[in-house]
Design an enzyme around this catalytic site. Structure first.
Site, short mmCIF file in Angstrom:
data_model
loop_
_atom_site.label_atom_id
_atom_site.label_comp_id
_atom_site.label_asym_id
_atom_site.label_seq_id
_atom_site.Cartn_x
_atom_site.Cartn_y
_atom_site.Cartn_z
N HIS A 188 20.21 0.48 45.53
CA HIS A 188 21.04 -0.57 44.94
C HIS A 188 20.36 -1.88 45.32
CE1 HIS A 188 24.31 2.57 45.23
NE2 HIS A 188 24.28 2.24 43.95
N ASP A 240 20.99 -2.61 48.80
CA ASP A 240 20.38 -1.72 49.80
C ASP A 240 19.05 -2.34 50.22
OD1 ASP A 240 22.30 0.40 49.64
OD2 ASP A 240 21.31 1.18 47.84
C1 XLS Z 1 28.68 6.86 41.49
C2 XLS Z 1 27.28 6.85 41.11
C3 XLS Z 1 26.40 5.96 41.96
C4 XLS Z 1 25.17 5.64 41.20
C5 XLS Z 1 24.31 4.56 41.71
O1 XLS Z 1 29.48 7.67 41.05
O2 XLS Z 1 26.78 8.15 41.08
O3 XLS Z 1 26.12 6.56 43.18
O4 XLS Z 1 24.40 6.79 41.08
O5 XLS Z 1 24.86 3.32 41.48
#
Ligand code: XLS
Ligand code: MG
Length: 344
Positions: A49, A52
């Site tokens: 992210h 992150d």
């Molecule tokens: C949530 C999502 C999240 C995305 C990344 O349900 O899977 O983890 O993969 O933003």
């Protein structure tokens, strides 16, 4: 054989076990500690992210943000890791309470687009041209709260702004039908592909398929993959598993339904997934009951299960499959697959 597939996960996949009903249950590993896990567990890349990579992103100047991202890039290089993608986190800030790109408040929509441009700038520094868009709060709790036609227009406007911001960026939309919203505007792969074709450069808008999200929509993840592959839009995957229609469980790949997992590996293998540099991403959470020292097993286990299933895919007698299809004897085909999965 293992060399053909390269795996990634995100730092959020090693976590301290909090859920909506209880606090953390184990101490969080630091980001630096998490980075040391990747190679040991057999992974080659990191999913990020934006925050992150650059925590407290909104409080930094552009220069501070770039400096911090450069330090992250250096650290990745030191560990021999690649950044697979960056995803803007648009679901925690007060300005995204009512959604990001589809908020009813124009100031909030503007914030979401500006934040996404920052995520693209971070991706550039980390040397990836892939951005994942999980459209977390782009939906409604009650139907009357937003206009569903206008929401699509807002999404197109936001995506076009990102495509214009960087002529090389590619956006992989990660559909999910619900959670945190009651109804998401882009619940399935078909919706995401349709959205791509409304944008200014459809060739740069693709898909990230998460197994659990497809299952939550009542769909088969491997069929969703087939649909995206037919559009040349399967640019990454979030493999995991899900036990029926409930909260998003992010279980170990194959742990609920081995046959469903087998079919995902089978279609990826059949259509040479990875040959254009695509990674096999996992989006899996350890069980809350797991102790800290063993809270990364779910990742290594999922990867191992993927390879066991790959062996089964490669050893399946495709001539027999073909013959049974030609005879339209699907009962026998069913038995062939089940026997193969059981090692009989
Ligand atoms: C949530 C999502 C999240 C995305 C990344 O349900 O899977 O983890 O993969 O933003
Ligand atoms: Mg995901």
């Amino acid at each position: 054989m293992a060399g053909k597939y390269r795996f990634t996960f995100g730092p959020w996949n090693i976590h301290s076990g909090a859920d909506p009903f209880g606090p953390t249950v184990r101490e969080e590993f630091s980001y630096d500690e998490k980075l040391t896990f990747y190679k040991k567990l057999g992974f080659d890349g990191v999913q990020f992210h934006d925050d992150d990579a650059v925590p407290q992103l909104d409080q930094h100047s552009a220069k501070q943000m770039t400096d911090k991202a450069q330090a992250v890039k250096k650290q990745l290089d030191d560990h021999g890791l690649a950044a697979e993608f960056v995803a803007p986190r648009l679901w925690e800030d007060p300005r995204t309470i009512d959604g990001g790109y589809t908020s009813n408040d124009p100031e909030c929509r503007k914030y979401a687009i500006e934040r996404s441009k920052k995520a693209i700038d971070i991706a550039n520094v980390l040397d990836t041209n892939l951005m994942v868009l999980w459209l977390a709060r782009e939906g409604t709790y009650i139907r009357e709260a937003k206009d569903s036609k206008q929401a699509v227009d807002f999404l197109v406007e936001a995506i076009d702004a990102m495509l214009t911001h960087d002529p090389d960026i590619r956006l992989a939309i990660e559909p999910k039908p619900n959670e945190p919203m009651d109804q998401a505007f882009i619940p399935t792969t078909g919706h995401a592909v349709g959205l791509a074709y409304l944008c200014s450069d459809p060739a740069r808008v693709g898909i990230n398929i998460e197994s659990a999200h497809a299952i939550l929509a009542g769909l088969d993840p491997s069929d969703e993959m087939g649909y995206a592959l037919a559009h040349k839009k399967l640019w990454t995957v979030h493999l995991n598993d899900q036990n029926g229609l409930k909260f998003d469980e992010d279980k170990t790949f194959g742990s609920v339904d081995l046959r469903r997992a087998f079919n995902q590996v089978r279609i990826l293998e059949k259509y040479d997934y990875g040959q254009n540099g695509e990674f096999v991403g996992l989006d899996i959470k350890a069980m809350r009951t797991q102790k800290k020292e063993v809270s990364s097993k779910h990742l290594a286990n999922s990867r191992e299960i993927f390879f066991h299933l790959l062996d089964l895919v490669r050893s399946l007698d495709e001539n027999k499959v073909e013959a049974l299809i030609n005879q339209r004897d699907y009962e026998e085909l069913d038995m062939l697959i089940i026997s193969h999965l059981m090692g009989k």
